[in-house]
Design an enzyme around this catalytic site. Sequence first.
Site, PDB file in Angstrom:
ATOM      1  N   LYS A 115       0.953  -1.113  -0.042  1.00 52.76           N
ATOM      2  CA  LYS A 115       0.251   0.015  -0.260  1.00 52.76           C
ATOM      3  C   LYS A 115       0.755   1.514   0.289  1.00 52.76           C
ATOM      4  O   LYS A 115       0.200   2.001  -0.680  1.00 52.76           O
ATOM      5  CB  LYS A 115      -0.824  -0.092   0.981  1.00 52.76           C
ATOM      6  CG  LYS A 115      -2.166  -1.203   0.908  1.00 52.76           C
ATOM      7  CD  LYS A 115      -2.678  -0.750   1.951  1.00 52.76           C
ATOM      8  CE  LYS A 115      -3.711  -2.632   1.878  1.00 52.76           C
ATOM      9  NZ  LYS A 115      -4.381  -2.308   3.019  1.00 52.76           N
ATOM     10  N   LYS A 197      -7.442 -14.583  -9.679  1.00 49.63           N
ATOM     11  CA  LYS A 197      -8.967 -15.150  -9.545  1.00 49.63           C
ATOM     12  C   LYS A 197      -9.484 -13.540  -9.976  1.00 49.63           C
ATOM     13  O   LYS A 197      -8.985 -12.547  -9.815  1.00 49.63           O
ATOM     14  CB  LYS A 197      -8.534 -15.749  -8.040  1.00 49.63           C
ATOM     15  CG  LYS A 197      -8.336 -14.340  -7.511  1.00 49.63           C
ATOM     16  CD  LYS A 197      -7.770 -14.921  -6.275  1.00 49.63           C
ATOM     17  CE  LYS A 197      -7.175 -14.009  -5.055  1.00 49.63           C
ATOM     18  NZ  LYS A 197      -7.303 -14.027  -3.909  1.00 49.63           N
ATOM     19  N   LYS A 200     -11.912  -6.870  -7.310  1.00 52.82           N
ATOM     20  CA  LYS A 200     -11.948  -5.247  -7.404  1.00 52.82           C
ATOM     21  C   LYS A 200     -11.117  -5.070  -8.331  1.00 52.82           C
ATOM     22  O   LYS A 200     -11.118  -4.293  -9.008  1.00 52.82           O
ATOM     23  CB  LYS A 200     -12.482  -4.754  -6.983  1.00 52.82           C
ATOM     24  CG  LYS A 200     -12.750  -3.250  -6.471  1.00 52.82           C
ATOM     25  CD  LYS A 200     -14.838  -3.472  -6.943  1.00 52.82           C
ATOM     26  CE  LYS A 200     -14.778  -1.784  -6.942  1.00 52.82           C
ATOM     27  NZ  LYS A 200     -15.711  -1.604  -8.224  1.00 52.82           N
TER      28      LYS A 200
END
Length: 335
Positions: A115, A197, A200
């Site tokens: 992040k 997979k 979002k």
Amino acid sequence: MEKNKKVVLSGIRPTGDLHLGNYFGALANYIKMQDEYNCYFMVADLHSLTTHPDTAELKKNVFGVLAIYLACGLDPQKVSLYCQSQLRQTGELYLYLNMMSYKGELEKTVTFKEKARQHPDNINAGLLTYPVLMATDILIHRALYVPVGKDQEQHLEMTRTFANRFNHRYGEVFPAPYAFNFNKELIKVPGLNGEGKMSKSTNESATIFLTDEDEAIRKKIKKAKTDSGPTEPNSIKPDYIENLFQLMNLVSAPNAVIAYNEKFNNAAIRYGEMKEQLAEDMVQFVAPIRQKIKDIANDESYLIRVIKDGAEKASESAEKTLGEVRRAIGVNYTG
Ligand code: TRP
């Protein structure tokens, strides 16, 4: 809440629509746990502030996750369904745990490094102590089981470290929590493009959301990658074809899966036809969930009631833990 049941806690950040991967990976597990365990499921809105400081959509997203929890079958009579920021004791336990988590170990966390790389202009202290807040969520109810995916394993390991450190320093208060899954192997929900997979953030166009309309579902499946089919009987399936079969396994009748497997093995499969079947079965699967989500999301007074009741139940358990924590640390001066 019954006394002798083991405690379970999990949370979902309200940062995006939930998809089929969340459904089979997390929600389906939660539903199965609600009778057997003393469950707390929450919306991790405070965690979302570490990366999403703009709160214009926050309430809508929090209520959206709650509506999904409810639409998928969580019963607020059986479980405590709450919103992290509404459990005020969270701030206090987070503060104590922050005193026993070290800069070095926090900086080494994989999710922190990722992040920090993605948002170099917003490497705030909350991001650094994200695992401490997650440990707080779990330890505040002294949960033993945490149904989460593999990506959260490091956070759980850190939770155990903080719990042990606390117990060692101040006396035994916290049990060590572990990841929990009903299935031995985590169910994989592959994306529609043969790469990775459903997700979002990294695979949006290959992902089916629980709120997708019928036409959107049909379109995404129609676009899924295929080829002209096997040229010899009993060939090995390429990844992107294997993925379609896996999705079919999740939403289609077992007979249909068997039939298409036979066609594949006889080198007589028509992928266009298979995708049409998959699309219709997917629509049948998602449509009722989507409708329920919509109905519940429109009933704001119901959601407010759920959130208030949930906070009350969660608060009862959190207050008990904090009583012991304050006593153990020695910050209860008035008896
Ligand atoms: N960090 C989790 C995620 O990103 C969300 C979360 C917050 C959580 N607190 C939790 C998960 C406590 C399990 C237990 O998915």
